[in-house]
Design an enzyme around this catalytic site. Structure first.
Site, PDB file in Angstrom:
ATOM      1  CE  LYS A   1      39.513  39.880  49.928  1.00 50.60           C
ATOM      2  NZ  LYS A   1      39.104  40.246  48.560  1.00 50.60           N
ATOM      3  NE  ARG A  19      41.191  34.710  47.190  1.00 47.61           N
ATOM      4  CZ  ARG A  19      41.746  35.825  47.685  1.00 47.61           C
ATOM      5  NH1 ARG A  19      42.325  35.806  48.856  1.00 47.61           N
ATOM      6  NH2 ARG A  19      41.703  36.942  46.999  1.00 47.61           N
ATOM      7  NE  ARG A  66      45.065  46.318  44.249  1.00 44.93           N
ATOM      8  CZ  ARG A  66      44.573  45.320  44.963  1.00 44.93           C
ATOM      9  NH1 ARG A  66      44.421  45.454  46.265  1.00 44.93           N
ATOM     10  NH2 ARG A  66      44.204  44.198  44.385  1.00 44.93           N
ATOM     11  NE  ARG A 104      47.805  42.652  43.944  1.00 46.48           N
ATOM     12  CZ  ARG A 104      46.867  42.316  44.825  1.00 46.48           C
ATOM     13  NH1 ARG A 104      46.797  42.944  45.976  1.00 46.48           N
ATOM     14  NH2 ARG A 104      46.013  41.357  44.548  1.00 46.48           N
ATOM     15  NE  ARG A 115      42.690  39.307  41.308  1.00 49.15           N
ATOM     16  CZ  ARG A 115      43.079  40.576  41.488  1.00 49.15           C
ATOM     17  NH1 ARG A 115      43.515  41.284  40.451  1.00 49.15           N
ATOM     18  NH2 ARG A 115      43.035  41.124  42.675  1.00 49.15           N
TER      19      ARG A 115
HETATM   20  P1  B4P Z   1      41.175  45.480  48.388  1.00 51.25           P
HETATM   21  O1  B4P Z   1      39.844  44.867  48.206  1.00 51.25           O
HETATM   22  O2  B4P Z   1      41.549  45.917  49.753  1.00 51.25           O
HETATM   23  O3  B4P Z   1      42.016  44.408  47.676  1.00 51.25           O
HETATM   24  P2  B4P Z   1      42.624  43.060  48.253  1.00 51.25           P
HETATM   25  O4  B4P Z   1      42.373  42.847  49.681  1.00 51.25           O
HETATM   26  O5  B4P Z   1      44.015  43.172  47.861  1.00 51.25           O
HETATM   27  O6  B4P Z   1      41.866  41.887  47.509  1.00 51.25           O
HETATM   28  P3  B4P Z   1      42.399  40.854  46.454  1.00 51.25           P
HETATM   29  O7  B4P Z   1      41.340  39.808  46.441  1.00 51.25           O
HETATM   30  O8  B4P Z   1      42.680  41.564  45.185  1.00 51.25           O
HETATM   31  O9  B4P Z   1      43.818  40.320  46.869  1.00 51.25           O
HETATM   32  P4  B4P Z   1      44.468  39.188  47.749  1.00 51.25           P
HETATM   33  O10 B4P Z   1      45.731  39.799  48.172  1.00 51.25           O
HETATM   34  O11 B4P Z   1      43.591  38.663  48.836  1.00 51.25           O
HETATM   35  O12 B4P Z   1      41.384  46.843  47.559  1.00 51.25           O
HETATM   36  C1  B4P Z   1      41.357  46.960  46.176  1.00 51.25           C
HETATM   37  C2  B4P Z   1      41.544  48.424  45.753  1.00 51.25           C
HETATM   38  O13 B4P Z   1      40.357  49.146  46.029  1.00 51.25           O
HETATM   39  C3  B4P Z   1      42.650  49.178  46.453  1.00 51.25           C
HETATM   40  O14 B4P Z   1      43.373  49.920  45.527  1.00 51.25           O
HETATM   41  C4  B4P Z   1      41.951  50.112  47.429  1.00 51.25           C
HETATM   42  O15 B4P Z   1      42.658  51.313  47.630  1.00 51.25           O
HETATM   43  C5  B4P Z   1      40.650  50.375  46.718  1.00 51.25           C
HETATM   44  N1  B4P Z   1      39.561  50.629  47.644  1.00 51.25           N
HETATM   45  C6  B4P Z   1      39.337  49.998  48.823  1.00 51.25           C
HETATM   46  N2  B4P Z   1      38.227  50.496  49.405  1.00 51.25           N
HETATM   47  C7  B4P Z   1      37.736  51.466  48.566  1.00 51.25           C
HETATM   48  C8  B4P Z   1      36.599  52.336  48.616  1.00 51.25           C
HETATM   49  N3  B4P Z   1      35.751  52.335  49.621  1.00 51.25           N
HETATM   50  N4  B4P Z   1      36.403  53.159  47.570  1.00 51.25           N
HETATM   51  C9  B4P Z   1      37.250  53.204  46.522  1.00 51.25           C
HETATM   52  N5  B4P Z   1      38.363  52.403  46.430  1.00 51.25           N
HETATM   53  C10 B4P Z   1      38.599  51.541  47.438  1.00 51.25           C
HETATM   54  O16 B4P Z   1      44.729  37.967  46.735  1.00 51.25           O
HETATM   55  C11 B4P Z   1      45.575  38.036  45.625  1.00 51.25           C
HETATM   56  C12 B4P Z   1      45.790  36.642  44.995  1.00 51.25           C
HETATM   57  O17 B4P Z   1      46.507  35.784  45.939  1.00 51.25           O
HETATM   58  C13 B4P Z   1      44.533  35.821  44.662  1.00 51.25           C
HETATM   59  O18 B4P Z   1      43.997  36.147  43.394  1.00 51.25           O
HETATM   60  C14 B4P Z   1      45.100  34.358  44.717  1.00 51.25           C
HETATM   61  O19 B4P Z   1      45.805  34.025  43.543  1.00 51.25           O
HETATM   62  C15 B4P Z   1      46.089  34.417  45.861  1.00 51.25           C
HETATM   63  N6  B4P Z   1      45.511  34.016  47.163  1.00 51.25           N
HETATM   64  C16 B4P Z   1      45.410  34.822  48.265  1.00 51.25           C
HETATM   65  N7  B4P Z   1      44.837  34.161  49.288  1.00 51.25           N
HETATM   66  C17 B4P Z   1      44.545  32.911  48.824  1.00 51.25           C
HETATM   67  C18 B4P Z   1      43.908  31.768  49.409  1.00 51.25           C
HETATM   68  N8  B4P Z   1      43.447  31.790  50.667  1.00 51.25           N
HETATM   69  N9  B4P Z   1      43.773  30.650  48.653  1.00 51.25           N
HETATM   70  C19 B4P Z   1      44.224  30.611  47.403  1.00 51.25           C
HETATM   71  N10 B4P Z   1      44.827  31.654  46.776  1.00 51.25           N
HETATM   72  C20 B4P Z   1      44.987  32.802  47.476  1.00 51.25           C
END
Ligand code: B4P
Length: 191
Positions: A14, A89, A128, A134, A146
């Site tokens: 995402k 979420r 990552r 992180r 998660r």
């Molecule tokens: P991403 O999937 O881009 O990870 P993300 O957006 O950071 O998702 P995540 O759910 O972990 O985090 P968020 O910040 O929303 O990429 C993951 C990895 O994969 C990267 O290293 C990338 O390089 C790699 N990758 C991507 N595409 C690839 C491909 N095609 N091939 C290979 N590798 C690839 O949330 C973090 C925390 O914040 C949550 O757990 C929660 O505690 C809190 N939070 C955030 N929003 C919230 C909400 N609305 N409500 C409640 N809690 C919330």
């Protein structure tokens, strides 16, 4: 404005895709994960409280993220639309977002869902962790939590959006550029 949700389990890409899509389509990228991590980095009271919850892989309270998003919506100018990343979420967050947008004469136009299988998610997040440091990526038990939280609390939003006719699944496996091309095609079909 045309408004998109980018949706999928942790590690589905995402954040990676949002940065590229926002630039290409002049969208305002709003990531609640990034906003929360900025609070933690700045050492605010809110950040301190949220850091414990996030390091366990749990969701922060709905009202915290809803408040963050509301203030960003009103301060955005000159964009073609919003790209909501990692928000909503929960179904409650979805209803709150719809209300916020409706009050301003807008709606959620599309939900782009990145489809990635479990083992690939875990692999990406562990990789990552090496670069990002992180805490929620370092511990395999937190990663599993998660993914469980996603299934239990977040996935029901898919059904909610499917009923509204805005659900658009996208294959999230492949190169970052291939997935970007798939998502771009969907967006072009809506704009
Ligand atoms: P991403 O999937 O881009 O990870 P993300 O957006 O950071 O998702 P995540 O759910 O972990 O985090 P968020 O910040 O929303 O990429 C993951 C990895 O994969 C990267 O290293 C990338 O390089 C790699 N990758 C991507 N595409 C690839 C491909 N095609 N091939 C290979 N590798 C690839 O949330 C973090 C925390 O914040 C949550 O757990 C929660 O505690 C809190 N939070 C955030 N929003 C919230 C909400 N609305 N409500 C409640 N809690 C919330």
């Amino acid at each position: 404005m045309v408004n998109y949700l980018i949706f999928g389990p942790p590690g589905s890409g995402k954040g990676t895709q949002s940065v590229k899509l926002a630039e290409k389509f002049n969208l305002m990228h709003l990531s609640t994960g990034d906003m929360l991590r900025a609070e933690i980095a700045a050492g605010t009271e809110l950040g301190k409280r949220m850091s414990t919850i996030m390091s366990k892989g749990e969701l922060v309270p709905d009202e915290v993220v809803i408040e963050m998003i509301a203030s960003k919506i009103d301060s955005t100018k000159g964009k073609a639309g919003f790209l909501f990343d990692g928000f909503p979420r929960t179904v409650a967050q979805t209803e709150a977002l719809e209300k916020m947008l409706n009050r301003r004469g807008m709606k959620i136009d599309s939900m782009l869902v990145l489809d990635v299988e479990h083992d690939e998610l875990v692999k990406r997040l562990i990789l990552r962790a090496e670069a990002s440091g992180r805490p929620d990526d370092k511990d395999p038990a937190v990663i599993e939590n998660r993914i469980d939280v996603y299934k239990e609390k977040t996935e029901p939003i898919i059904d909610y959006c499917r009923k509204k006719g805005i659900y658009q699944p996208v294959n999230g496996v492949g190169s970052i550029e291939d997935i970007f091309a798939r998502l771009s095609e969907k967006i072009k079909g809506i704009m």
